[in-house]
Design an enzyme around this catalytic site. Sequence first.
Site, short mmCIF file in Angstrom:
data_model
loop_
_atom_site.label_atom_id
_atom_site.label_comp_id
_atom_site.label_asym_id
_atom_site.label_seq_id
_atom_site.Cartn_x
_atom_site.Cartn_y
_atom_site.Cartn_z
N GLU B 47 -22.01 8.83 -13.75
CA GLU B 47 -22.71 7.80 -12.97
C GLU B 47 -22.34 7.88 -11.48
O GLU B 47 -23.22 7.86 -10.62
CB GLU B 47 -22.34 6.40 -13.49
CG GLU B 47 -22.73 6.11 -14.94
CD GLU B 47 -24.22 6.16 -15.19
OE1 GLU B 47 -25.00 6.19 -14.24
OE2 GLU B 47 -24.62 6.18 -16.39
N ASN B 51 -24.83 9.08 -8.46
CA ASN B 51 -25.12 8.18 -7.34
C ASN B 51 -24.89 8.84 -5.99
O ASN B 51 -25.69 8.67 -5.06
CB ASN B 51 -24.24 6.92 -7.43
CG ASN B 51 -24.83 5.89 -8.39
OD1 ASN B 51 -25.95 6.06 -8.89
ND2 ASN B 51 -24.08 4.84 -8.67
N ARG B 106 -34.64 4.95 -11.61
CA ARG B 106 -33.23 4.60 -11.81
C ARG B 106 -33.20 3.29 -12.58
O ARG B 106 -34.03 2.40 -12.36
CB ARG B 106 -32.51 4.41 -10.45
CG ARG B 106 -32.62 5.59 -9.50
CD ARG B 106 -32.11 6.85 -10.08
NE ARG B 106 -30.72 6.71 -10.51
CZ ARG B 106 -30.14 7.49 -11.40
NH1 ARG B 106 -30.82 8.46 -11.98
NH2 ARG B 106 -28.90 7.31 -11.72
N1 LIG Z 1 -22.95 6.78 -3.51
C1 LIG Z 1 -23.89 5.89 -3.12
N2 LIG Z 1 -24.41 5.96 -1.87
C2 LIG Z 1 -25.36 5.10 -1.46
N3 LIG Z 1 -25.83 4.09 -2.23
C3 LIG Z 1 -25.35 3.96 -3.48
C4 LIG Z 1 -24.35 4.84 -3.99
N4 LIG Z 1 -24.06 4.47 -5.25
C5 LIG Z 1 -24.83 3.40 -5.51
N5 LIG Z 1 -25.62 3.07 -4.45
C6 LIG Z 1 -26.57 1.96 -4.36
O1 LIG Z 1 -26.27 1.05 -5.42
C7 LIG Z 1 -27.42 0.87 -6.25
C8 LIG Z 1 -27.02 0.59 -7.68
O2 LIG Z 1 -26.39 1.74 -8.25
P1 LIG Z 1 -26.39 1.93 -9.83
O3 LIG Z 1 -25.88 0.68 -10.46
O4 LIG Z 1 -25.66 3.17 -10.13
O5 LIG Z 1 -27.92 2.06 -10.22
P2 LIG Z 1 -28.99 3.25 -9.97
O6 LIG Z 1 -28.28 4.52 -9.64
O7 LIG Z 1 -29.70 3.33 -11.26
O8 LIG Z 1 -29.85 2.81 -8.84
C9 LIG Z 1 -28.25 2.10 -6.04
O9 LIG Z 1 -29.61 1.89 -6.36
C10 LIG Z 1 -28.01 2.38 -4.56
O10 LIG Z 1 -28.81 1.57 -3.74
#
Ligand SMILES: Nc1ncnc2c1ncn2[C@@H]1O[C@H](COP(=O)(O)OP(=O)(O)O)[C@@H](O)[C@H]1O
Lengths: 143, 143, 111, 111
Positions: B47, B51, B106
Amino acid sequence: MMSNIMEVKFSAKSENESLARVIVASFAAKLDPTLDELADIKTAVSEAVTNSIIHGYEEDESKLVYLRCKILDDTIKIVVEDRGKGIEDVDIAMQPLYTSKPELERSGMGFTFMESFMDDVKVSSIKNEGTKVVMTKKINLPK
Amino acid sequence: MMSNIMEVKFSAKSENESLARVIVASFAAKLDPTLDELADIKTAVSEAVTNSIIHGYEEDESKLVYLRCKILDDTIKIVVEDRGKGIEDVDIAMQPLYTSKPELERSGMGFTFMESFMDDVKVSSIKNEGTKVVMTKKINLPK
Amino acid sequence: MINYSLEHKNLLVDFMATELDHHIAGEVREKIDDILISKQVKNIIFDFKNINFMDSSGIGVIIGRYKKISSEGGKVFVVNVSPRVKKIFDLSGMNKIINIYDTYEEAVSSL
Amino acid sequence: MINYSLEHKNLLVDFMATELDHHIAGEVREKIDDILISKQVKNIIFDFKNINFMDSSGIGVIIGRYKKISSEGGKVFVVNVSPRVKKIFDLSGMNKIINIYDTYEEAVSSL
Ligand SMILES: Nc1ncnc2c1ncn2[C@@H]1O[C@H](COP(=O)(O)OP(=O)(O)O)[C@@H](O)[C@H]1O
Ligand SMILES: Nc1ncnc2c1ncn2[C@@H]1O[C@H](COP(=O)(O)OP(=O)(O)O)[C@@H](O)[C@H]1O
């Protein structure tokens, strides 16, 4: 052109020798090597990493071994490096059966195996600064 | 006290998501985790790395993802970091089902899975500088 | 690390690990040398059936035991080696001093 | 990436990969959406027998197909899920909208 890079550093512990093999094997797997090619790569990495741990660092587990891999088209380049005691004379060290640690039952075959299993092996070393082994192998795509 | 460290960086390519899982799983294997604990760790890493690739770097494969692992006694600490676009509001981002990229299908469950599968998850992020996810999990030695 | 049994002064060594590298070489060496001190051993037979990876550190352990045992007129055998491990033995030149047989039975009957 | 067969407007999707993550999610999505455009499909049955790892990207693909198919009155089934993958489905809350059955036959006979 296909390219991929990975850089790893890990504690100079003998239990990390198998870790290094697994890491490089998973990385190399993207070239779709034969099982034999994969075993060649694992053996060469195992030799170089073991040398850094035993000879470079004399088993000081607080030190770090550096492993870098790069895939460029159908060739994998692997660099194993330590900041350990270095090699006085690389040519002598690379001779088959030469070992500076017979008391540890080293066979002196490490560099020979690296050279047998990889297409190219280059060793550079500076006394008291460290040793760098650069190995490449072309994986033949059409099977 | 048992300790071991490993630091990896690799190209922000989706094919390296499985590589990251394998690397962390082999490293964590030294704690002798159950298969379920190992799957928990692999999922959380998957995960966080995904991300960084999708959100942090928006799939720019020339960028690098940083993965650091440390074993201290029976606890593994895993840090996944990118130098990508960062998160405006971490609290909102961490809410279950929140996603900024619904067009990429996502599910918004990434952070929720990290929190379900690890004992502790801390996220710090600076807009346009990057994101760092620090996760820990204690592996229960006596089985 | 290893299991062993002793029959007519032939020591049969069975590896429990799947990879014979520097990490396990030390333990294997100590364990076997303890046996060599405490029991009467003439020949050593290494059963490689579980080993799917070996590097030059493995070669070192086997040669080390060969040196000990051969000075007393004993022999070293390896059995059940995979093609990959066989390749390593061949490259090391050890196949000249170590006897490689397919099975334990063949090794014993050659004695 | 996937194999498929179509029987009475039921699309059976079989994964050739063992891990359903972001890396393969995109290809799976495209392949299935191509089929949904070119063939008449009512329900989709995903056979997870080969999948031993799935993360939230996998959840995303399945939900995405569910959204397409359910707007036309179709259903989504998953069969042969491992306990681990079942846990992921449960945690995601998807078990409320997706029908999880042990076997393909059970899924089909529930239609
Ligand atoms: N490494 C990252 N860099 C930038 N934004 C991130 C990162 N990780 C997460 N996010 C932000 O947090 C949100 C939620 O992440 P997550 O719960 O993993 O759901 P998803 O990946 O399905 O969107 C993402 O949609 C994004 O906007
Ligand atoms: N990383 C290193 N640092 C210092 N010395 C090294 C290193 N690698 C190899 N050497 C030297 O080269 C010799 C030959 O190495 P090798 O062929 O691998 O045999 P072995 O490890 O069995 O001694 C070693 O005995 C050691 O003296």
